[in-house]
Design a protein around this motif. Structure first.
Motif, PDB file in Angstrom:
ATOM      1  N   MET A   1       0.809  -1.284  -0.020  1.00  0.00           N
ATOM      2  CA  MET A   1      -0.076  -0.089  -0.045  1.00  0.00           C
ATOM      3  C   MET A   1       0.729   1.129   0.112  1.00  0.00           C
ATOM      4  O   MET A   1       0.311   2.177  -0.112  1.00  0.00           O
ATOM      5  N   ILE A   2       2.233   1.097   0.255  1.00  0.00           N
ATOM      6  CA  ILE A   2       3.113   2.372   0.107  1.00  0.00           C
ATOM      7  C   ILE A   2       4.303   1.954  -0.782  1.00  0.00           C
ATOM      8  O   ILE A   2       5.517   2.553  -0.637  1.00  0.00           O
ATOM      9  N   LEU A   3       4.244   0.698  -1.492  1.00  0.00           N
ATOM     10  CA  LEU A   3       5.313   0.489  -2.221  1.00  0.00           C
ATOM     11  C   LEU A   3       5.410   1.315  -3.524  1.00  0.00           C
ATOM     12  O   LEU A   3       4.649   1.885  -4.120  1.00  0.00           O
ATOM     13  N   TYR A   4       6.905   1.356  -4.026  1.00  0.00           N
ATOM     14  CA  TYR A   4       7.615   2.273  -4.945  1.00  0.00           C
ATOM     15  C   TYR A   4       7.015   3.669  -4.862  1.00  0.00           C
ATOM     16  O   TYR A   4       6.723   4.604  -5.988  1.00  0.00           O
ATOM     17  N   GLY A   5       6.838   4.206  -3.722  1.00  0.00           N
ATOM     18  CA  GLY A   5       6.617   5.678  -3.516  1.00  0.00           C
ATOM     19  C   GLY A   5       5.239   6.195  -3.635  1.00  0.00           C
ATOM     20  O   GLY A   5       4.755   7.036  -3.278  1.00  0.00           O
ATOM     21  N   GLU A   6       4.370   5.260  -3.888  1.00  0.00           N
ATOM     22  CA  GLU A   6       2.867   5.330  -4.018  1.00  0.00           C
ATOM     23  C   GLU A   6       2.105   5.283  -2.757  1.00  0.00           C
ATOM     24  O   GLU A   6       2.048   4.202  -2.302  1.00  0.00           O
ATOM     25  N   ASP A   7       1.516   6.210  -2.317  1.00  0.00           N
ATOM     26  CA  ASP A   7       0.843   6.489  -1.254  1.00  0.00           C
ATOM     27  C   ASP A   7      -0.649   5.977  -1.180  1.00  0.00           C
ATOM     28  O   ASP A   7      -1.536   6.399  -1.944  1.00  0.00           O
TER      29      ASP A   7
ATOM     30  N   MET B   1     -14.634  -4.380   1.151  1.00  0.00           N
ATOM     31  CA  MET B   1     -12.866  -4.509   1.140  1.00  0.00           C
ATOM     32  C   MET B   1     -12.260  -3.394   0.552  1.00  0.00           C
ATOM     33  O   MET B   1     -12.560  -3.153  -0.619  1.00  0.00           O
ATOM     34  N   ILE B   2     -11.410  -2.811   1.281  1.00  0.00           N
ATOM     35  CA  ILE B   2     -10.352  -1.920   0.599  1.00  0.00           C
ATOM     36  C   ILE B   2      -9.153  -2.204   0.264  1.00  0.00           C
ATOM     37  O   ILE B   2      -8.491  -2.763   1.530  1.00  0.00           O
ATOM     38  N   THR B   3      -8.641  -2.344  -0.771  1.00  0.00           N
ATOM     39  CA  THR B   3      -7.309  -3.018  -1.078  1.00  0.00           C
ATOM     40  C   THR B   3      -6.568  -2.657  -2.303  1.00  0.00           C
ATOM     41  O   THR B   3      -7.396  -1.912  -3.044  1.00  0.00           O
ATOM     42  N   ASP B   4      -5.342  -2.742  -2.633  1.00  0.00           N
ATOM     43  CA  ASP B   4      -4.935  -2.487  -3.737  1.00  0.00           C
ATOM     44  C   ASP B   4      -4.670  -3.709  -4.814  1.00  0.00           C
ATOM     45  O   ASP B   4      -4.229  -3.685  -5.906  1.00  0.00           O
TER      46      ASP B   4
ATOM     47  N   THR C   1     -15.952  -4.150  -3.226  1.00  0.00           N
ATOM     48  CA  THR C   1     -14.504  -4.193  -3.288  1.00  0.00           C
ATOM     49  C   THR C   1     -14.076  -2.718  -3.668  1.00  0.00           C
ATOM     50  O   THR C   1     -14.446  -2.262  -4.909  1.00  0.00           O
ATOM     51  N   PHE C   2     -13.255  -1.875  -2.981  1.00  0.00           N
ATOM     52  CA  PHE C   2     -12.770  -0.563  -3.212  1.00  0.00           C
ATOM     53  C   PHE C   2     -11.296  -0.977  -3.776  1.00  0.00           C
ATOM     54  O   PHE C   2     -10.471  -1.227  -2.879  1.00  0.00           O
ATOM     55  N   MET C   3     -11.085  -0.595  -5.046  1.00  0.00           N
ATOM     56  CA  MET C   3      -9.544  -0.777  -5.488  1.00  0.00           C
ATOM     57  C   MET C   3      -8.711   0.289  -5.588  1.00  0.00           C
ATOM     58  O   MET C   3      -9.134   1.143  -6.756  1.00  0.00           O
ATOM     59  N   ILE C   4      -8.001   0.524  -4.664  1.00  0.00           N
ATOM     60  CA  ILE C   4      -7.237   1.623  -4.678  1.00  0.00           C
ATOM     61  C   ILE C   4      -5.944   1.371  -5.690  1.00  0.00           C
ATOM     62  O   ILE C   4      -4.574   1.200  -5.058  1.00  0.00           O
ATOM     63  N   ALA C   5      -6.012   1.253  -6.843  1.00  0.00           N
ATOM     64  CA  ALA C   5      -4.869   0.889  -7.629  1.00  0.00           C
ATOM     65  C   ALA C   5      -5.400   1.040  -9.196  1.00  0.00           C
ATOM     66  O   ALA C   5      -6.478   0.634  -9.355  1.00  0.00           O
ATOM     67  N   GLU C   6      -4.610   1.008 -10.087  1.00  0.00           N
ATOM     68  CA  GLU C   6      -4.952   0.900 -11.322  1.00  0.00           C
ATOM     69  C   GLU C   6      -4.026   0.120 -12.510  1.00  0.00           C
ATOM     70  O   GLU C   6      -4.026   0.284 -13.764  1.00  0.00           O
TER      71      GLU C   6
ATOM     72  N   ASN D   1     -18.203 -13.665  -6.793  1.00  0.00           N
ATOM     73  CA  ASN D   1     -19.227 -13.383  -5.689  1.00  0.00           C
ATOM     74  C   ASN D   1     -20.442 -12.623  -6.202  1.00  0.00           C
ATOM     75  O   ASN D   1     -21.416 -12.676  -5.315  1.00  0.00           O
ATOM     76  N   LYS D   2     -20.502 -12.125  -7.508  1.00  0.00           N
ATOM     77  CA  LYS D   2     -21.725 -11.528  -7.811  1.00  0.00           C
ATOM     78  C   LYS D   2     -22.033 -10.343  -7.151  1.00  0.00           C
ATOM     79  O   LYS D   2     -22.984  -9.879  -7.005  1.00  0.00           O
ATOM     80  N   GLY D   3     -20.916  -9.752  -6.902  1.00  0.00           N
ATOM     81  CA  GLY D   3     -20.896  -8.312  -6.038  1.00  0.00           C
ATOM     82  C   GLY D   3     -20.627  -7.129  -6.826  1.00  0.00           C
ATOM     83  O   GLY D   3     -20.967  -7.171  -8.009  1.00  0.00           O
ATOM     84  N   LYS D   4     -19.967  -6.103  -6.156  1.00  0.00           N
ATOM     85  CA  LYS D   4     -19.875  -4.942  -6.676  1.00  0.00           C
ATOM     86  C   LYS D   4     -18.168  -4.451  -6.480  1.00  0.00           C
ATOM     87  O   LYS D   4     -17.532  -4.894  -5.606  1.00  0.00           O
ATOM     88  N   ALA D   5     -17.924  -3.465  -7.662  1.00  0.00           N
ATOM     89  CA  ALA D   5     -16.359  -3.039  -7.437  1.00  0.00           C
ATOM     90  C   ALA D   5     -16.328  -1.589  -7.667  1.00  0.00           C
ATOM     91  O   ALA D   5     -16.949  -1.216  -8.671  1.00  0.00           O
ATOM     92  N   PHE D   6     -15.334  -0.764  -6.799  1.00  0.00           N
ATOM     93  CA  PHE D   6     -15.081   0.511  -7.482  1.00  0.00           C
ATOM     94  C   PHE D   6     -13.456   0.412  -7.705  1.00  0.00           C
ATOM     95  O   PHE D   6     -12.935   0.098  -6.876  1.00  0.00           O
ATOM     96  N   TYR D   7     -13.229   1.003  -8.827  1.00  0.00           N
ATOM     97  CA  TYR D   7     -11.990   1.369  -9.259  1.00  0.00           C
ATOM     98  C   TYR D   7     -11.499   2.784  -9.127  1.00  0.00           C
ATOM     99  O   TYR D   7     -12.365   3.541  -9.772  1.00  0.00           O
ATOM    100  N   THR D   8     -10.619   2.972  -8.507  1.00  0.00           N
ATOM    101  CA  THR D   8      -9.949   4.321  -8.460  1.00  0.00           C
ATOM    102  C   THR D   8      -8.591   4.451  -8.435  1.00  0.00           C
ATOM    103  O   THR D   8      -7.833   3.498  -7.948  1.00  0.00           O
ATOM    104  N   GLY D   9      -7.928   5.665  -8.958  1.00  0.00           N
ATOM    105  CA  GLY D   9      -6.729   5.812  -8.761  1.00  0.00           C
ATOM    106  C   GLY D   9      -6.469   6.587  -7.680  1.00  0.00           C
ATOM    107  O   GLY D   9      -6.881   6.466  -6.838  1.00  0.00           O
ATOM    108  N   LEU D  10      -5.082   7.209  -7.601  1.00  0.00           N
ATOM    109  CA  LEU D  10      -4.534   7.722  -6.337  1.00  0.00           C
ATOM    110  C   LEU D  10      -4.649   9.342  -6.265  1.00  0.00           C
ATOM    111  O   LEU D  10      -4.231   9.794  -5.260  1.00  0.00           O
ATOM    112  N   LYS D  11      -5.099   9.828  -7.376  1.00  0.00           N
ATOM    113  CA  LYS D  11      -5.271  11.381  -7.507  1.00  0.00           C
ATOM    114  C   LYS D  11      -6.774  11.833  -6.792  1.00  0.00           C
ATOM    115  O   LYS D  11      -7.496  12.206  -7.475  1.00  0.00           O
ATOM    116  N   GLY D  12      -6.823  11.937  -5.548  1.00  0.00           N
ATOM    117  CA  GLY D  12      -7.630  12.564  -4.946  1.00  0.00           C
ATOM    118  C   GLY D  12      -9.185  11.648  -4.925  1.00  0.00           C
ATOM    119  O   GLY D  12     -10.128  12.276  -4.127  1.00  0.00           O
TER     120      GLY D  12
END
Length: 387
Positions: A208-214, A291-294, A338-343, A358-369
């Protein structure tokens, strides 16, 4: 002769809100305290650096004045350690001057940070008094649908619509010989509502902080926003929070601003197992997991207590265990959002397949705000962009 008024819009130059010196600094400070995981001294150091570059303060209102206002408004508290190592708050007799003081944020500020995250991510959501989820089914409930039906045995007197019932009595019996019987009574139909038990999972692995990405700061913002949304809009629901690295363990809501990553791999399976164990103990029939994860599982705990780890790409053995857990949750009627904090494309593909299982839902978002998210609902086959 009277002047005729013209209808239409009148445009004027934009004027920024007239904020006080404290309010201007407080907005920046809340962002900094989130990035520093609740470390007040580090946040103030960053604020001083920003002040040098952007002249945020004046001679009339300094950083020191801002700190004093934070104390006065109950956002921070200062504690002093006495000779025996015991901590006491500022103002307690014998504490001040007897040791080094430390400043920490209060529960009041923790709540404000969660509310700010909610506003940033989901917008201004008004609080609901009843705080329940609509089910789409009519029946005994709390929310009026605007429709009426005949009175049935067992309906409460408070459900009877007197206006509609009196109108029926006049039509059926006339005004001259007015009477009201059971056949004239109607009740206003209501919407059934349901309670929900939710478990919120947060990835605190090193990636979650690898390669300088917060990635942990936006993850915390999403977590705080969801926690604030559930506890304010749905107060009758239950909410449990867990974090997962090599293992998984529960944490209280108040600890969310202080979350930090650790030297951990990502044991997504352990997090899901703990989440489902928590939900099995809930009486509500409606259950869900956030679930919030990269998105990169890299660890499993084996039956003998050892850990199987692989951080290179996506390990097929670990991934299949994750899919199995997603399917198991589906059989238990527990949807996973799932909230996906990576691209990263390959990680996004894993989350898609996980969510399909799971037949669930997912949100995909980058790191810019977190200004934009991609939302996918695999149960209803919907996909849309959220700005």
């Amino acid at each position: 002769m009277a002047m005729k008024m013209r209808k239409g819009f009148r445009f004027t130059p934009y004027e920024a809100p007239n904020l006080s010196p404290f309010e201007k600094l407080f907005e920046i400070f809340q962002e900094l305290i989130t990035h520093t995981s609740g470390d007040f001294d580090e946040a103030i150091d960053w604020l001083r650096e920003l002040n040098k570059e952007y002249d945020l303060t004046t001679d009339e209102y300094t950083i020191e004045d801002f700190i004093e206002d934070l104390k006065a408004k109950g956002y921070i508290r200062e504690e002093f350690e006495d000779g025996g190592g015991k901590m006491g708050q500022e103002g307690e007799e014998g504490d001040e001057g007897s040791g080094k003081g430390t400043i920490s944020i209060t529960a009041k500020l923790e709540r404000m940070i969660r509310q700010r995250a909610l506003d940033q991510i989901f917008g201004k959501i008004k609080r609901s008094g009843s705080g329940n989820h609509k089910t789409g089914k009519s029946g005994r409930g709390d929310e009026h649908t605007g429709e009426f039906r005949e009175y049935r045995y067992g309906d409460g007197l408070d459900r009877i619509s007197m206006t509609e019932s009196l109108k029926n009595a006049q039509i059926n019996h006339g005004i001259g010989n007015f009477m009201l019987d059971e056949g004239d009574l109607v009740v206003e139909d209501t919407q059934c509502k349901a309670q929900m038990s939710t478990v919120l999972m947060i990835d605190i692995s090193h990636s979650m902080i690898l390669y300088g990405e917060d990635r942990i700061t936006p993850a915390k913002k999403v977590a705080m926003a969801l926690a604030e949304l559930i506890t304010t809009r749905y107060p009758k629901d239950t909410l449990d929070i867990l974090v997962f690295g090599n293992d998984a363990w529960p944490i209280p809501i108040k600890d969310l601003p202080y979350l930090k990553v650790g030297p951990y791999h990502t044991n997504t399976v352990a997090g899901l197992q703990l989440a489902m164990d928590m939900l099995r103990r809930k009486r509500n029939t409606n259950k869900q997991i956030f679930m919030i994860t990269d998105g990169k599982p890299s660890c499993l705990r084996m039956p003998d207590g050892t850990y199987y780890k692989n951080s290179v790409g996506l390990d097929e053995y670990i991934v299949e265990k994750c899919y199995a857990m997603a399917s198991q949750a589906r059989k238990l009627h527990i949807p996973i959002t799932t909230f996906m904090i990576a691209e990263d494309p390959y990680l996004m593909q894993f989350i898609r397949e996980f969510t399909q299982a799971n037949k669930g839902k997912a949100f995909y978002t980058g790191l810019k705000g977190l200004g934009e998210m991609i939302f996918e609902d695999y149960e209803n086959n919907r996909r849309k962009r959220i700005k």
